[in-house]
Design a protein around this motif. Sequence first.
Motif, PDB file in Angstrom:
ATOM      1  N   MET A   1      11.093  42.940 -30.007  1.00 12.00           N
ATOM      2  CA  MET A   1      10.132  42.436 -30.993  1.00 12.00           C
ATOM      3  C   MET A   1       9.089  41.611 -30.266  1.00 12.00           C
ATOM      4  O   MET A   1       9.416  40.743 -29.474  1.00 12.00           O
ATOM      5  CB  MET A   1      10.846  41.568 -32.036  1.00 12.00           C
ATOM      6  N   SER A   2       7.838  41.862 -30.504  1.00 14.08           N
ATOM      7  CA  SER A   2       6.764  41.056 -29.918  1.00 14.08           C
ATOM      8  C   SER A   2       6.201  40.142 -30.981  1.00 14.08           C
ATOM      9  O   SER A   2       5.987  40.547 -32.125  1.00 14.08           O
ATOM     10  CB  SER A   2       5.661  41.970 -29.366  1.00 14.08           C
ATOM     11  N   LEU A   3       5.959  38.886 -30.597  1.00 14.23           N
ATOM     12  CA  LEU A   3       5.496  37.872 -31.538  1.00 14.23           C
ATOM     13  C   LEU A   3       3.983  37.776 -31.480  1.00 14.23           C
ATOM     14  O   LEU A   3       3.414  37.648 -30.399  1.00 14.23           O
ATOM     15  CB  LEU A   3       6.119  36.525 -31.183  1.00 14.23           C
ATOM     16  N   GLY A   4       3.334  37.813 -32.644  1.00 19.76           N
ATOM     17  CA  GLY A   4       1.884  37.793 -32.668  1.00 19.76           C
ATOM     18  C   GLY A   4       1.280  36.498 -33.148  1.00 19.76           C
ATOM     19  O   GLY A   4       0.066  36.373 -33.162  1.00 19.76           O
ATOM     20  N   ALA A   5       2.079  35.526 -33.595  1.00 17.11           N
ATOM     21  CA  ALA A   5       1.538  34.264 -34.115  1.00 17.11           C
ATOM     22  C   ALA A   5       2.219  33.101 -33.422  1.00 17.11           C
ATOM     23  O   ALA A   5       3.347  32.770 -33.720  1.00 17.11           O
ATOM     24  CB  ALA A   5       1.735  34.183 -35.625  1.00 17.11           C
ATOM     25  N   ARG A   6       1.527  32.474 -32.493  1.00 16.34           N
ATOM     26  CA  ARG A   6       2.132  31.411 -31.680  1.00 16.34           C
ATOM     27  C   ARG A   6       2.164  30.070 -32.406  1.00 16.34           C
ATOM     28  O   ARG A   6       2.836  29.145 -31.945  1.00 16.34           O
ATOM     29  CB  ARG A   6       1.369  31.246 -30.361  1.00 16.34           C
ATOM     30  N   THR A   7       1.435  29.946 -33.507  1.00 13.77           N
ATOM     31  CA  THR A   7       1.362  28.653 -34.189  1.00 13.77           C
ATOM     32  C   THR A   7       2.029  28.676 -35.556  1.00 13.77           C
ATOM     33  O   THR A   7       1.895  27.727 -36.322  1.00 13.77           O
ATOM     34  CB  THR A   7      -0.108  28.207 -34.355  1.00 13.77           C
ATOM     35  N   ASP A   8       2.740  29.751 -35.880  1.00 11.00           N
ATOM     36  CA  ASP A   8       3.422  29.801 -37.171  1.00 11.00           C
ATOM     37  C   ASP A   8       4.471  28.697 -37.241  1.00 11.00           C
ATOM     38  O   ASP A   8       5.245  28.507 -36.300  1.00 11.00           O
ATOM     39  CB  ASP A   8       4.093  31.163 -37.348  1.00 11.00           C
ATOM     40  N   PRO A   9       4.541  27.937 -38.359  1.00 11.95           N
ATOM     41  CA  PRO A   9       5.485  26.816 -38.422  1.00 11.95           C
ATOM     42  C   PRO A   9       6.942  27.224 -38.355  1.00 11.95           C
ATOM     43  O   PRO A   9       7.793  26.409 -37.982  1.00 11.95           O
ATOM     44  CB  PRO A   9       5.156  26.159 -39.772  1.00 11.95           C
ATOM     45  N   LEU A  10       7.263  28.466 -38.697  1.00 17.03           N
ATOM     46  CA  LEU A  10       8.652  28.913 -38.653  1.00 17.03           C
ATOM     47  C   LEU A  10       9.014  29.556 -37.322  1.00 17.03           C
ATOM     48  O   LEU A  10      10.059  29.263 -36.737  1.00 17.03           O
ATOM     49  CB  LEU A  10       8.915  29.914 -39.789  1.00 17.03           C
ATOM     50  N   LEU A  11       8.158  30.422 -36.803  1.00 23.93           N
ATOM     51  CA  LEU A  11       8.491  31.206 -35.615  1.00 23.93           C
ATOM     52  C   LEU A  11       7.900  30.659 -34.322  1.00 23.93           C
ATOM     53  O   LEU A  11       8.194  31.175 -33.247  1.00 23.93           O
ATOM     54  CB  LEU A  11       8.022  32.654 -35.802  1.00 23.93           C
ATOM     55  N   ALA A  12       7.053  29.636 -34.408  1.00 23.39           N
ATOM     56  CA  ALA A  12       6.480  29.061 -33.187  1.00 23.39           C
ATOM     57  C   ALA A  12       7.589  28.574 -32.269  1.00 23.39           C
ATOM     58  O   ALA A  12       8.597  28.034 -32.708  1.00 23.39           O
ATOM     59  CB  ALA A  12       5.553  27.906 -33.543  1.00 23.39           C
ATOM     60  N   GLY A  13       7.398  28.765 -30.981  1.00 26.03           N
ATOM     61  CA  GLY A  13       8.396  28.321 -30.012  1.00 26.03           C
ATOM     62  C   GLY A  13       9.300  29.415 -29.527  1.00 26.03           C
ATOM     63  O   GLY A  13       9.974  29.268 -28.497  1.00 26.03           O
ATOM     64  N   LEU A  14       9.350  30.547 -30.248  1.00 20.20           N
ATOM     65  CA  LEU A  14      10.140  31.674 -29.763  1.00 20.20           C
ATOM     66  C   LEU A  14       9.413  32.359 -28.608  1.00 20.20           C
ATOM     67  O   LEU A  14       8.186  32.316 -28.526  1.00 20.20           O
ATOM     68  CB  LEU A  14      10.363  32.681 -30.892  1.00 20.20           C
ATOM     69  N   PRO A  15      10.148  33.008 -27.720  1.00 18.20           N
ATOM     70  CA  PRO A  15       9.496  33.745 -26.630  1.00 18.20           C
ATOM     71  C   PRO A  15       8.597  34.853 -27.170  1.00 18.20           C
ATOM     72  O   PRO A  15       8.741  35.293 -28.324  1.00 18.20           O
ATOM     73  CB  PRO A  15      10.683  34.326 -25.849  1.00 18.20           C
ATOM     74  N   ALA A  16       7.696  35.326 -26.340  1.00 16.63           N
ATOM     75  CA  ALA A  16       6.801  36.408 -26.755  1.00 16.63           C
ATOM     76  C   ALA A  16       7.580  37.676 -27.068  1.00 16.63           C
ATOM     77  O   ALA A  16       7.190  38.472 -27.922  1.00 16.63           O
ATOM     78  CB  ALA A  16       5.766  36.676 -25.672  1.00 16.63           C
ATOM     79  N   LEU A  17       8.699  37.883 -26.361  1.00 14.54           N
ATOM     80  CA  LEU A  17       9.571  39.020 -26.615  1.00 14.54           C
ATOM     81  C   LEU A  17      10.947  38.505 -26.996  1.00 14.54           C
ATOM     82  O   LEU A  17      11.539  37.710 -26.275  1.00 14.54           O
ATOM     83  CB  LEU A  17       9.679  39.927 -25.385  1.00 14.54           C
ATOM     84  N   VAL A  18      11.443  38.927 -28.141  1.00  9.30           N
ATOM     85  CA  VAL A  18      12.732  38.481 -28.657  1.00  9.30           C
ATOM     86  C   VAL A  18      13.544  39.700 -29.032  1.00  9.30           C
ATOM     87  O   VAL A  18      13.048  40.614 -29.704  1.00  9.30           O
ATOM     88  CB  VAL A  18      12.556  37.578 -29.905  1.00  9.30           C
ATOM     89  N   ARG A  19      14.804  39.728 -28.598  1.00  6.87           N
ATOM     90  CA  ARG A  19      15.696  40.823 -28.991  1.00  6.87           C
ATOM     91  C   ARG A  19      16.332  40.488 -30.332  1.00  6.87           C
ATOM     92  O   ARG A  19      16.938  39.432 -30.490  1.00  6.87           O
ATOM     93  CB  ARG A  19      16.793  41.027 -27.947  1.00  6.87           C
ATOM     94  N   VAL A  20      16.169  41.388 -31.286  1.00  4.71           N
ATOM     95  CA  VAL A  20      16.802  41.211 -32.594  1.00  4.71           C
ATOM     96  C   VAL A  20      17.472  42.519 -32.979  1.00  4.71           C
ATOM     97  O   VAL A  20      17.046  43.602 -32.570  1.00  4.71           O
ATOM     98  CB  VAL A  20      15.769  40.806 -33.678  1.00  4.71           C
ATOM     99  N   PRO A  21      18.556  42.471 -33.753  1.00 11.91           N
ATOM    100  CA  PRO A  21      19.263  43.699 -34.122  1.00 11.91           C
ATOM    101  C   PRO A  21      18.508  44.482 -35.191  1.00 11.91           C
ATOM    102  O   PRO A  21      17.893  43.906 -36.085  1.00 11.91           O
ATOM    103  CB  PRO A  21      20.592  43.173 -34.680  1.00 11.91           C
ATOM    104  N   HIS A  22      18.515  45.797 -35.075  1.00 15.38           N
ATOM    105  CA  HIS A  22      17.983  46.677 -36.103  1.00 15.38           C
ATOM    106  C   HIS A  22      19.113  47.575 -36.579  1.00 15.38           C
ATOM    107  O   HIS A  22      19.845  48.141 -35.762  1.00 15.38           O
ATOM    108  CB  HIS A  22      16.838  47.544 -35.560  1.00 15.38           C
TER     109      HIS A  22
END
Length: 280
Positions: A1-22
């Motif tokens: 998963m690639s993160l597109g919003a670096r300033t979102d109050p919930l997801l900010a601080g996560l790495p640019a690439l995060v492994r999540v289950p699908h």
Amino acid sequence: MSLGARTDPLLAGLPALVRVPHHRRHGALALPPGAALLASCDRHPVVAYRVGGSAWGLLFPLGAPGRADGVPARFAALVAERAERTATRTFFTPRADAWERRFASDAPVYAAAVARMGLRPGRRALDVGCGTGRALPALRAQVGAQGVVLGVDLTAAMLTTAAREGRRAHAGLLLADAGRLPLPSGAVDGVFSAGLVDHVPDPAAALGEWARVTAPGGVLLLFHPSGRAERAARHGRSLDPGDLLAEANLWPALRAAGWLPDHHEDAPHHFLARAIRPGP
């Protein structure tokens, strides 16, 4: 998963690439009208989005170690913060219409307090937690026609009353959280705050935020039209040694937030503290 919003109050601080289950049972998310896309991946163009400032859509579970650590705690904090805002608005909204009549006699002491800021013509002033805007005419008089005056409050009804009382002629009125001001760093030369700092959820963070928006050399003036002892007696209690506004507590809090304490005045009928934003 690639993160597109670096300033979102919930997801900010996560790495640019995060492994999540699908899982196969996961359907596709559609981006609602007006929503902000926060994350995507090769399999799904929409993995996470936000609608406004309080609703998120996610295609993955939260909290699994190494995947989205810290997000559930941030969500809990956002819920608590929203509850605090709601409580504040619930308290002040029904009181807004009568607020000006109830405290109209305070106008001269507000003007006297603003005079202690010492802002020069052409400067930029912010009244944070302005309520019905009793300090705004005095702030405008101090910075003059070429200066900028903003009044910020969390309760829309208070700003409506301020506008009804003609305060729009003196200042721009902005609905915003005093702890998260929608202003760039160094945007103002002076911050005036009456009766707010010891009532916000996180006073230390609020003082830091007010320092952030103040330019080097700018001034902070904390004010209350009643002294600490007078207010304590009115509420049938004694002075609390842990009160943030006590000089022994306020000075360290100001220094930690980026202010240089300048003056502390706990008079029988008013409270006033002044601090300076140090230069670089």
